[in-house]
Design a protein around this motif. Structure first.
Motif, short mmCIF file in Angstrom:
data_model
loop_
_atom_site.label_atom_id
_atom_site.label_comp_id
_atom_site.label_asym_id
_atom_site.label_seq_id
_atom_site.Cartn_x
_atom_site.Cartn_y
_atom_site.Cartn_z
N ARG A 183 -6.22 15.95 -0.15
CA ARG A 183 -6.77 14.67 -0.58
C ARG A 183 -5.67 13.63 -0.53
N LEU A 184 -5.87 12.63 0.31
CA LEU A 184 -4.92 11.53 0.42
C LEU A 184 -5.33 10.39 -0.50
N SER A 185 -4.32 9.71 -1.02
CA SER A 185 -4.56 8.53 -1.85
C SER A 185 -3.77 7.35 -1.31
N CYS A 186 -4.30 6.18 -1.51
CA CYS A 186 -3.62 4.94 -1.11
C CYS A 186 -3.83 3.94 -2.24
N THR A 187 -2.74 3.58 -2.90
CA THR A 187 -2.82 2.67 -4.04
C THR A 187 -2.30 1.30 -3.65
N ALA A 188 -3.08 0.27 -3.98
CA ALA A 188 -2.71 -1.11 -3.68
C ALA A 188 -2.14 -1.79 -4.91
N SER A 189 -1.49 -2.92 -4.66
CA SER A 189 -0.88 -3.65 -5.77
C SER A 189 -1.67 -4.90 -6.15
N LEU A 215 0.86 -1.18 0.00
CA LEU A 215 0.00 0.00 0.00
C LEU A 215 0.89 1.24 0.00
N VAL A 216 0.62 2.15 -0.90
CA VAL A 216 1.44 3.36 -1.01
C VAL A 216 0.53 4.59 -0.87
N GLU A 217 0.77 5.35 0.21
CA GLU A 217 -0.01 6.57 0.43
C GLU A 217 0.69 7.76 -0.21
N SER A 218 -0.11 8.75 -0.57
CA SER A 218 0.42 10.01 -1.08
C SER A 218 -0.60 11.10 -0.82
N GLY A 219 -0.16 12.35 -1.00
CA GLY A 219 -1.08 13.47 -0.88
C GLY A 219 -0.95 14.29 0.38
N LYS A 244 -9.09 1.31 -10.11
CA LYS A 244 -7.73 1.85 -9.99
C LYS A 244 -7.04 1.35 -8.73
N LYS A 245 -7.71 0.48 -7.97
CA LYS A 245 -7.14 -0.08 -6.74
C LYS A 245 -6.65 1.02 -5.81
N THR A 246 -7.48 2.04 -5.65
CA THR A 246 -7.07 3.22 -4.89
C THR A 246 -8.14 3.62 -3.89
N LEU A 247 -7.68 3.97 -2.70
CA LEU A 247 -8.52 4.50 -1.64
C LEU A 247 -8.20 5.98 -1.49
N PHE A 248 -9.24 6.77 -1.20
CA PHE A 248 -9.06 8.20 -1.05
C PHE A 248 -9.57 8.67 0.31
N LEU A 249 -9.01 9.79 0.77
CA LEU A 249 -9.54 10.48 1.92
C LEU A 249 -9.54 11.96 1.60
N SER A 257 -14.12 12.67 3.90
CA SER A 257 -14.90 11.73 3.10
C SER A 257 -13.98 10.62 2.58
N ILE A 258 -14.34 9.37 2.85
CA ILE A 258 -13.56 8.23 2.38
C ILE A 258 -14.27 7.60 1.19
N THR A 259 -13.51 7.38 0.13
CA THR A 259 -14.06 6.76 -1.07
C THR A 259 -13.02 5.80 -1.64
N ARG A 260 -13.45 4.99 -2.60
CA ARG A 260 -12.53 4.05 -3.23
C ARG A 260 -12.86 3.93 -4.71
N ASP A 261 -11.83 3.63 -5.49
CA ASP A 261 -11.99 3.34 -6.91
C ASP A 261 -11.40 1.96 -7.11
N ASN A 262 -12.26 0.96 -7.17
CA ASN A 262 -11.77 -0.41 -7.26
C ASN A 262 -11.04 -0.68 -8.57
#
Length: 115
Positions: A19-25, A4-8, A75-80, A68-73
């Motif tokens: 806006r934070l992002s978390c991308t999974a592999s 898991l890689v966070e950014s933002g 793109k395998k990414t979680l947002f805050l 607000s927490i959301t996800r884009d399945n």
């Protein structure tokens, strides 16, 4: 092994937004229950927001209505999305992926709210 890689993260003034992002592999991202946690200096890690694989959401009381927490399945990414940030939101923010007994953490991203 999931990565898991966070950014933002960054420095923002009180009242600002980030806006934070978390991308999974892994390809099983859509099956994960996902969450954002944070650890402020001198304090224990605490839950900020949770989003299950079925779309149920839970927020820490103090961020309700601001985050607000959301996800884009796909793109395998979680947002805050964090709005109306306060000094007390300053912390290292971590994303977490949960699948059965497996729990994965990112390395964290620093959020500093200061004037």
């Amino acid at each position: 092994q999931e990565q898991l890689v966070e950014s933002g993260g960054g420095l923002v003034q009180p009242g600002g937004s980030l806006r934070l992002s978390c991308t999974a592999s892994a390809s099983v991202f859509s099956h994960y229950h996902m969450g954002w946690y944070r650890r402020a200096p001198g304090k224990q890690r605490e839950m900020v927001a949770l989003l299950t694989n079925s779309g149920s959401v839970t927020y820490k009381d103090s961020v309700q209505g601001r985050f607000s927490i959301t996800r884009d399945n796909a793109k395998k990414t979680l947002f805050l999305e964090m709005n109306s940030l306060k000094v007390e939101d300053t912390a290292v923010y971590y994303c977490n992926a949960l699948l059965g007994s497996l729990s994965y953490w990112g390395q964290g991203t620093q959020v500093t709210v200061s004037s």
